[in-house]
Design an enzyme around this catalytic site. Structure first.
Site, PDB file in Angstrom:
ATOM      1  N   VAL A  45      60.069 -26.666  48.899  1.00  0.00           N
ATOM      2  CA  VAL A  45      61.109 -26.522  49.901  1.00  0.00           C
ATOM      3  C   VAL A  45      60.468 -26.600  51.280  1.00  0.00           C
ATOM      4  CG1 VAL A  45      63.011 -25.128  50.771  1.00  0.00           C
ATOM      5  CG2 VAL A  45      62.426 -25.047  48.346  1.00  0.00           C
ATOM      6  N   GLY A  70      58.333 -23.567  44.067  1.00  0.00           N
ATOM      7  CA  GLY A  70      58.709 -22.902  42.828  1.00  0.00           C
ATOM      8  C   GLY A  70      59.046 -23.911  41.764  1.00  0.00           C
ATOM      9  N   GLY A  71      59.693 -23.410  40.732  1.00  0.00           N
ATOM     10  CA  GLY A  71      59.973 -24.260  39.590  1.00  0.00           C
ATOM     11  C   GLY A  71      60.941 -25.375  39.898  1.00  0.00           C
ATOM     12  N   MET A  72      61.787 -25.200  40.913  1.00  0.00           N
ATOM     13  CA  MET A  72      62.754 -26.239  41.237  1.00  0.00           C
ATOM     14  C   MET A  72      62.218 -27.214  42.270  1.00  0.00           C
ATOM     15  SD  MET A  72      66.413 -24.315  41.191  1.00  0.00           S
ATOM     16  CE  MET A  72      66.792 -23.088  39.954  1.00  0.00           C
ATOM     17  N   ASP A  83      70.570 -18.436  37.800  1.00  0.00           N
ATOM     18  CA  ASP A  83      69.228 -18.017  38.205  1.00  0.00           C
ATOM     19  C   ASP A  83      69.323 -17.048  39.389  1.00  0.00           C
ATOM     20  OD1 ASP A  83      66.473 -17.955  37.935  1.00  0.00           O
ATOM     21  OD2 ASP A  83      66.141 -19.615  39.318  1.00  0.00           O
ATOM     22  N   LYS A 122      64.792 -29.572  49.677  1.00  0.00           N
ATOM     23  CA  LYS A 122      64.231 -29.206  48.380  1.00  0.00           C
ATOM     24  C   LYS A 122      63.827 -30.505  47.678  1.00  0.00           C
ATOM     25  CE  LYS A 122      66.092 -25.804  46.180  1.00  0.00           C
ATOM     26  NZ  LYS A 122      65.014 -24.802  46.121  1.00  0.00           N
TER      27      LYS A 122
END
Length: 881
Positions: free
Chosen positions: A26, A21-23, A134, A41
């Site tokens: 993982v 995802g955007g972060m 978030d 992550k």
């Protein structure tokens, strides 16, 4: 590009990609140092490659790592390898909430407990000044046991570029990366608060908005704000009215009101504190459940219901014996709803694991045994106000506690003495020596204290008064446990635990009739007006019961099917008031022990690869193997662990309980205690391929094995009733020889490696200390510890003795026995996190390597939820369903 399996980032071996995802990406990974699985992550290049931004992320991550809450996924640290930087996080198994919502609306009774746990997580974080920013269903995991874990707390802020205040919605890490992934973008935009969508400054009320959106979607199974593009979704957040008609018809008015307050677009009109949402939810469900820490602030409106209920139910209770047969309606009888809340650990107070507790007869309070700076105390929690009060006079409490019938006093044990204490902590009286360390204690309506000792159930009428025997052990009632005085003051219930099921007996307090068996079960208790409660297997059962005629009426009804002994650790599994309040122990979901090596500085090393709950580690004489008692369900067996091959194997197979393994001097045989003949007799089995176990000595009562002398001539057991140390001559006469037999509690005997000395703990000074005596005994004795100690262990050369302080620090003292005996000054090695009670008599929580440089310590499973207690108000309503 995804990292391939088996690649490494520092000490972490990649197992596979979990998500992207955007972060960042993982991964599931193995921590090769601690032998546990974690989530990694891997940070995107925009963060990892920007030194200033990475430094900011480091600072934010340090703040986040301070969060310690059962519903927040933990952050373990940052790991760097070359140009790759990864955040190491707790791996939470189970599906995320978005997957659950995708299958449709969640039933109200299931949704509200989940929402309450989310609110608790937010409340804990907001209390530390941390905002999620978030929150969305994809960031909320639900484990198979129903426990919620909120992920990625505060990482949106941590991901922001330096100087950003998250004022611009496009600074959201999900929006600014992989902008073509529409589903991911819409998923985040749909949970943004109006102020986020407008690019305004964000505070904790943004999380409250997102919480409202998540709760709405849980109840409806539908997206609240939607659109084909990010702009359309944000426009919907800003303009679209909420369709309240989608909510299920059975949604309580309080929940509807809460949603309206959470989803107010003007944040000045929005709910200002997520704690208020938690409190409101506690009144909204048919079976209200709220996690409540022992020191939680008194803000829970529904607790007034508890107070009202208990007060109403206590009307007949206060009238004395008449309440037993009264048919007058009470608050308990009028109500058809049960209300449940959780008691979990609080800052500064660590609940014993497993929890040790007792509900007052009037149902207004609950006793909890906890630790402050490692020192045990009893605490009183007011169930109507939520306040927690420490009983300072109980410092160093051991064993269990019981309430007086009027709920004004408690009785508790401290080492070898029973004490009577007023509940206001002002009056303390010593009742008797020989404290109730095993088997529980009860307080009869006539004022007698009932407890098990020396294989007998005895009654103590007053401080200093002689005790009289109520029941003697017999062939049918060999191991007495958990006495419970009935309200007529003439009879009692008592459990018999000679096998894994056991029986419940009824007996006369004056001994005029022999005990009579009632039902199969353990830990019997009586609850007004006519209930017999007990545990059978993993079920908590209730029988209708005539307490005067002592007759069970009809088959049992199931209160709970989730009762677990968690590896056979002792203590009460439940406690009942006489006013409809029931407390039930919630054991950790994990049944796997963490037996871990530590060096003298407390640095963690390798962890034994175990898949079951094991304890009491005993290293072999060549230090190549570990003997342990391990559990499958509630049954114990002896298992062996090969340290060279990291392999574990079962050593005994009898369905009875086998425990307390001790190595023979030549390392070829193990002796252990087993109740396969009804009592804890001593058995032995050779490691040379023998397939059966041999009865070595038959001993009276509960006598766990303590030690085998290096010359092979003597085996020492702990006499469970008197708590004396008794020696038997191995292989010859079974005539017992007292080793330490006095008015004090003497535990944890060990022989020095050369067989010249014995060490043990005794409370003869008023608290447990480590003592050493010559062997054979000469009458000499030396106190080795100075500030309290238990669990003494020798180094292989006999030149050092280790022990645990009352605050669970590992201590070491040098020993010089070249000429006589001399002990040095104890020194502190490190603070341990050993699991379970200290000074339990024969279950050592650690073992020592030959050179004294490493320690194999039994610690709590870090992935298991913390210990907790469910308190059910009006529990009989559960039987109506």
């Amino acid at each position: 590009m995804a990292l391939p399996p088996s690649s490494r980032i520092g000490a972490y071996e990649i197992l596979g990609l979990l998500g992207e995802g955007g972060m960042g990406q993982v991964y599931r990974a193995t921590d090769t140092n601690l032998k546990r699985q974690v989530a990694l992550k891997v940070l995107p290049d925009s963060v990892a490659g920007d030194a200033e931004r990475l430094a900011r992320f480091q600072r934010e991550a340090e703040v986040l790592a301070a969060l310690n809450h059962p519903h927040i996924a933990a952050i373990y640290g940052l790991e760097r390898s070359g140009s790759t930087t990864a955040l190491v996080m707790e791996l939470v198994e189970g599906e995320d909430l978005s997957e659950r919502i995708a299958r449709g609306a969640i039933a109200l009774d299931d949704a509200l407990p989940l929402a309450r746990q989310i609110a608790e997580a937010l409340e804990a974080a907001h209390g530390q000044g941390i905002i999620h920013r978030d929150l969305k269903p994809a960031n909320i995991k639900v484990r198979t046991d129903g426990t919620v874990k909120v992920l990625d707390f505060g990482l949106a802020k941590a991901m922001d570029p330096p100087g950003s205040s998250t004022a611009n919605a496009m600074n959201s890490p999900t929006l600014s990366i992989h902008a073509t992934q529409a589903g991911m973008i819409l998923g985040t935009a749909a949970y943004m608060s109006p102020e986020q969508a407008r690019g305004a400054i964000v505070d904790k009320r943004a999380d409250i908005w997102a919480f409202g959106v998540v709760l709405y979607e849980m109840l409806t199974g539908q997206r609240l704000f939607d659109g084909e593009t990010v702009s359309d979704t944000l426009a919907s957040v800003l303009k679209t009215d909420v369709d309240w008609s989608r909510l299920p018809n059975e949604t309580p008015a309080s929940v509807r009101r809460l949603l309206r307050h959470c989803l107010a677009r003007d944040r000045k009109q929005r709910l200002q504190d997520i704690g208020d949402a938690r409190l409101e939810l506690s009144e909204g469900g048919a079976h209200d459940v709220v996690a409540l820490s022992p020191s939680a602030p008194v803000r829970t409106p529904w607790l007034r219901l508890v107070a009202t209920f208990v007060a109403g139910a206590a009307v007949t209770f206060a009238g004395g014996a008449a309440w037993m047969t009264s048919s007058a309606p009470t608050a308990a009888q009028d109500s058809d709803r049960a209300y449940t809340f959780l008691i979990t650990p609080a800052d500064g107070v660590a609940l014993e694991d497993p929890p040790n507790f007792a509900v007052s007869p009037n149902g207004r309070s609950i006793l909890l045994r906890g630790f402050d700076q490692g020192i045990a105390y009893w605490y009183v929690k007011d169930l109507a106000t939520g306040t927690l009060r420490r009983l300072s006079s109980t410092q160093g409490a051991t064993g269990w506690a019981a309430w007086s019938p009027d709920s004004d006093w408690i009785v508790f044990a401290r080492q070898s003495t029973l004490h009577k204490l007023a509940i206001d902590d002002t009056r303390l009286e010593a009742m008797s020596n020989r404290g109730a360390a095993f088997g529980g204690v009860s307080w009869s309506p006539s004022g007698e204290l009932l407890r098990v000792t020396d294989g007998r159930l005895i009654a103590i009428r007053a401080p200093g008064a002689p005790a009289h025997t109520v029941i003697e052990a017999s062939e049918t009632l060999r191991l007495l446990q958990w006495p419970w005085a009935l309200p007529d003051g003439k009879q009692l219930l008592i459990g018999e635990a000679s096998d894994p099921t056991g029986d419940i007996f009824i007996a006369k307090l004056d001994g005029s009739e022999p005990p009579r068996a009632l039902e199969k079960g353990s830990q019997p208790a009586f609850a007004a007006p006519n209930w017999l409660l007990a545990v059978r297997g993993q079920q908590l059962l209730a029988w209708q019961f005539d307490p005067v005629g002592a007759v069970v009426e009809g088959p049992p009804k199931v209160i709970s099917s989730g009762i677990r002994t968690r590896g056979g650790l002792g203590g009460r599994l439940f406690s009942a008031s006489q006013t409809g309040v029931l407390a039930v122990r919630n054991d950790a979901a994990s049944e796997v022990t963490q037996l871990t090596w530590f060096d003298r500085r407390g640095t963690e090393g390798a962890q034994l690869k175990l898949t079951r709950h094991c304890r009491n580690p005993e290293l072999s004489r060549d230090y190549r193997r570990v003997a342990m008692e391990c559990y499958e369900g509630a049954t114990r067996d002896i298992w062996l662990y090969d340290l060279a091959r990291d392999a574990v194997s079962r050593f005994t197979t009898d369905p009875a309980d086998d425990s307390d393994p001790v190595w023979s001097p030549d390392g070829r045989t193990l002796v252990f205690s087993s109740n396969r003949k009804g009592a804890a007799d001593v058995f032995r089995k050779s490691l040379g391929g023998a397939t059966s176990e041999e009865l070595m000595m038959e001993t009276p009562g509960s006598t766990p094995v303590m030690a085998w002398s290096p010359d092979g001539k003597s085996i020492v057991v702990l006499e469970g009733g008197t708590q004396d140390l008794i020696g038997y001559e191995a292989g010859a006469s079974l005539t017992p020889t007292p080793i330490v037999a006095d008015a004090f509690t003497s535990l944890e005997l060990q022989f020095s490696p050369d067989g010249r000395f014995i060490s043990y703990s005794s409370d003869e000074s008023g608290r447990a200390e480590i003592y050493v005596q010559p062997w054979p005994q000469t009458g000499e004795k030396w106190q080795v510890s100075t500030d309290g100690a238990t669990d003494g262990r020798w180094r292989a050369d006999g030149r050092e003795l280790f022990f645990l302080s009352p605050t669970r620090e590992l201590m070491a003292v040098s020993i010089d026995a070249a000429k006589g005996f001399r002990a040095g000054t104890p020194i502190r090695l490190f603070q341990t996190a050993v699991a379970g009670p200290l000074g339990s008599g024969h279950r050592f929580p650690y073992a020592v390597s030959a050179d004294g440089q490493r320690f194999l310590i039994y610690v709590n499973d870090r992935n298991a939820p913390p210990p907790s207690i469910s308190v059910i108000v009006n529990w009989p309503a559960l039987l109506k369903k």
